[in-house]
Scaffold this active site. Structure first.
Site, PDB file in Angstrom:
ATOM      1  N   TRP A   1     -11.514  10.139 -17.154  1.00  0.00           N
ATOM      2  CA  TRP A   1     -10.296  10.322 -17.387  1.00  0.00           C
ATOM      3  C   TRP A   1      -9.944  11.463 -18.505  1.00  0.00           C
ATOM      4  CZ3 TRP A   1     -10.131   9.747 -22.627  1.00  0.00           C
ATOM      5  CH2 TRP A   1     -11.232   8.800 -23.269  1.00  0.00           C
TER       6      TRP A   1
ATOM      7  N   LYS B   1     -12.668   8.586  -6.196  1.00  0.00           N
ATOM      8  CA  LYS B   1     -11.807   7.444  -7.039  1.00  0.00           C
ATOM      9  C   LYS B   1     -11.168   7.874  -8.239  1.00  0.00           C
ATOM     10  CE  LYS B   1     -11.570   3.145  -8.779  1.00  0.00           C
ATOM     11  NZ  LYS B   1     -11.080   3.499 -10.158  1.00  0.00           N
TER      12      LYS B   1
ATOM     13  N   SER C   1      -9.414   7.982 -11.747  1.00  0.00           N
ATOM     14  CA  SER C   1      -9.533   7.102 -12.870  1.00  0.00           C
ATOM     15  C   SER C   1      -8.024   6.113 -13.188  1.00  0.00           C
ATOM     16  CB  SER C   1      -9.855   7.891 -14.578  1.00  0.00           C
ATOM     17  OG  SER C   1      -9.670   7.116 -15.494  1.00  0.00           O
ATOM     18  N   GLU C   2      -8.288   5.124 -13.533  1.00  0.00           N
ATOM     19  CA  GLU C   2      -6.881   4.452 -13.817  1.00  0.00           C
ATOM     20  C   GLU C   2      -6.178   4.996 -14.773  1.00  0.00           C
ATOM     21  OE1 GLU C   2      -7.808   0.480 -14.493  1.00  0.00           O
ATOM     22  OE2 GLU C   2      -8.870  -0.109 -12.712  1.00  0.00           O
TER      23      GLU C   2
ATOM     24  N   SER D   1     -19.728   7.357 -18.285  1.00  0.00           N
ATOM     25  CA  SER D   1     -20.740   6.593 -19.198  1.00  0.00           C
ATOM     26  C   SER D   1     -21.906   6.445 -18.742  1.00  0.00           C
ATOM     27  CB  SER D   1     -20.133   5.455 -19.712  1.00  0.00           C
ATOM     28  OG  SER D   1     -20.067   4.491 -19.024  1.00  0.00           O
TER      29      SER D   1
ATOM     30  N   THR E   1     -21.786   3.220 -16.735  1.00  0.00           N
ATOM     31  CA  THR E   1     -21.052   3.202 -15.455  1.00  0.00           C
ATOM     32  C   THR E   1     -22.029   3.929 -14.217  1.00  0.00           C
ATOM     33  OG1 THR E   1     -18.812   3.713 -16.238  1.00  0.00           O
ATOM     34  CG2 THR E   1     -19.299   4.208 -14.105  1.00  0.00           C
TER      35      THR E   1
ATOM     36  N   GLU F   1     -22.847  13.079 -14.749  1.00  0.00           N
ATOM     37  CA  GLU F   1     -22.924  13.438 -15.895  1.00  0.00           C
ATOM     38  C   GLU F   1     -22.335  12.505 -16.821  1.00  0.00           C
ATOM     39  OE1 GLU F   1     -20.997  14.041 -18.981  1.00  0.00           O
ATOM     40  OE2 GLU F   1     -19.764  15.996 -18.357  1.00  0.00           O
TER      41      GLU F   1
ATOM     42  N   CYS G   1     -16.942  15.227 -23.872  1.00  0.00           N
ATOM     43  CA  CYS G   1     -18.392  14.989 -23.565  1.00  0.00           C
ATOM     44  C   CYS G   1     -19.351  15.780 -24.475  1.00  0.00           C
ATOM     45  CB  CYS G   1     -18.732  14.732 -22.149  1.00  0.00           C
ATOM     46  SG  CYS G   1     -18.755  16.452 -21.413  1.00  0.00           S
TER      47      CYS G   1
END
Length: 488
Positions: free
Chosen positions: A161, A185, A187-188, A239, A242, A261, A296
């Site tokens: 995100w 997909k 991110s929310e 992460s 994940t 990543e 990151c």
């Protein structure tokens, strides 16, 4: 996302639909979620939510689309990519506004997102134009051997995100140029900009099934995207946890490639002879800049040699205290809120753990009261480089500063992490800088500055990832290298 009842016409970005097989559609069950702005946690869009049925159809239509897209002549494929890129540039203000509202970024910071995705589309198109096969000599002289590149297949991409368009660009560019179809997909927490790109692709009638954008929960979207046998590559920015879950889910059904990543825990080393202004300026810009430290590659553990420790800390604290917080193009803040309430709580917990493990707050250290997700720029001094909290990456505007004496000492501390993405060293001694670069167990070493670009590999070691984003080398994840041997 929050369960708030509000009409789409009342919201800044209205209702956003899924993008499947070249069409903008509601989810099969007409379920929606609400995207909110972290400036005030008010809803800004309705977002359609995919069902399992939608995800399965998305994968099937991507597979069908691949059979056409992968066989288009290269220049025809690249012409479509250029058409999409031009459409994004025409709508750059809309896309930047979406990123600003869904993430809370300052207006200046959103430029990196739009610049990254448009640069990526052009860079990988150019790279495919010069990507050539090659021959291998036959040792016995009895055969010829040709190596050729072909598109891999359907790609599933899971986006983080923090940089909604930059992260998408790192996946979309090489996938499209290579001839792959991509199921995204979003991110929310930051799906609006991805869904606007879907709308723009729809406007130009981009070939069906080539780009798919889904939103939804783990059960209906995340797991089936992994467990399906259709995808040939699972790629992600997020992460380590994940990444482990995605690999675990996807390996059950078929052998797939991975490009992931997974973030970092960057050590930042300043020696007594390092450039103080550059060191303080870079730390301030990344940690207390437009993305509120949610980067990151942000300096996470700041190791400062004892001779310049006080000067560095004093300057960093002054910068933290003078940082202007806010949101909006007109207000020109230095830093916005963190991305959502969950991330705000994560930052609060990190700071509390630092204090519990001996840290002293020198600046900030608290959330700002009100409806938004604002956290004060924070500097924490710690004496214990072995504190357990230092094994965790803080994704927020928090700097942890530690003092060191010798190179040998700081190298032990710097490498004491399961992560291995970015690292920094500041010293006027070139020999020392290169020695440290070779000893640091990180995929990237930044010496006396910082530089990122689409042509530079972005990669980690240890638990920071598999393969890489950016550069011509990332393109190989999306291509098959095939050998054709012929008897003479």
């Amino acid at each position: 996302m929050q369960a708030i009842v509000k009409e789409a016409k009342e919201l800044k970005f209205g209702k956003k639909k899924l993008y499947i097989n070249g069409e903008l559609v509601d989810g099969a069950n007409n379920d929606i979620a609400y995207a909110t702005c972290p400036h005030d946690n008010e809803p800004i869009a309705q977002v359609a939510q995919a069902t399992l049925e939608d995800t399965e159809r998305a994968l099937e239509t991507a597979e069908a689309g691949f059979k056409i897209w992968s066989k288009l002549p290269l220049e025809e494929r690249l012409a479509w990519i250029d058409k999409l890129r031009n459409k994004l540039l025409e709508n750059s203000d809309l896309l930047r506004t979406a990123v600003s509202f869904e993430m809370g970024k300052t207006w200046e910071a959103t430029a990196e997102d739009i610049g990254s995705i448009t640069d990526s589309l052009k860079f990988y198109a150019d790279e495919m134009r010069v990507k050539e096969g090659f021959s291998i000599e036959d040792r016995a002289g009895t055969h010829t051997h040709r190596m050729v590149y072909q598109p891999l297949g359907v790609v599933t991409a899971f986006l983080a995100w923090n940089f909604p368009l930059l992260n998408l660009g790192f996946k979309l560019g090489p996938a499209l140029a290579a001839g792959c179809c991509i199921v995204i997909k979003a991110s929310e927490s930051s799906s609006i900009s991805s869904l606007i790109i879907a709308e723009l692709a729809h406007e130009i009638n981009f070939p069906k099934g080539v780009i798919t954008v889904l939103c939804g929960n783990r059960k209906n979207v995340g797991v089936p995207l992994c467990e399906s046998t259709i995808p040939r590559l699972v790629t992600m920015i997020g992460s380590t946890f994940t990444a482990q879950k995605l690999i675990e889910q996807s390996v059950k059904t078929s052998i797939k490639r991975y490009s992931m990543e997974c973030g970092g825990n960057a050590p930042f080393i300043l020696f007594n002879d390092g450039n103080m202004e550059d060191a303080v300026g870079i730390t301030t810009a990344i940690k207390f800049g437009g993305n509120a430290g949610q980067v990151c590659v942000a300096p996470n553990r700041l190791f400062i040699q004892e001779g310049v420790y006080k000067e560095f800390v004093d300057k960093l604290v002054a910068n933290a205290n003078s940082t202007k917080l806010g949101h909006g193009k007109e207000n020109t803040p230095d830093m916005g809120p963190v991305a959502n309430l969950a991330q705000l709580k994560s930052v609060e917990n990190f700071v509390a753990d630092c204090v519990a493990q001996g840290g002293e707050i020198l600046a900030g250290g608290k959330k700002i009261e009100g409806k938004g997700c604002y956290y004060t720029p924070t500097v924490i001094a710690m004496d214990n480089p072995k504190a357990p909290i230092l094994q965790h990456e803080v994704f927020g505007p928090v700097c942890v500063v530690l003092k060191f004496k010798t190179k040998e000492e700081v190298m032990v501390y710097a490498n004491d992490s399961d992560a291995g993405l970015a690292s920094y060293v500041f010293t006027a001694n070139d020999v020392l800088a290169d020695e440290i670069a070779m000893e640091l167990e990180f995929g990237e070493v930044q010496q006396n500055g910082v530089k990122y670009d689409i042509n530079l590999p972005h990669l980690g070691v240890k638990n920071s990832g598999i393969s890489m984003d950016c550069s011509k080398y990332a393109l190989d994840d999306y291509l098959i290298l095939k050998r054709i041997s012929k008897k003479i």
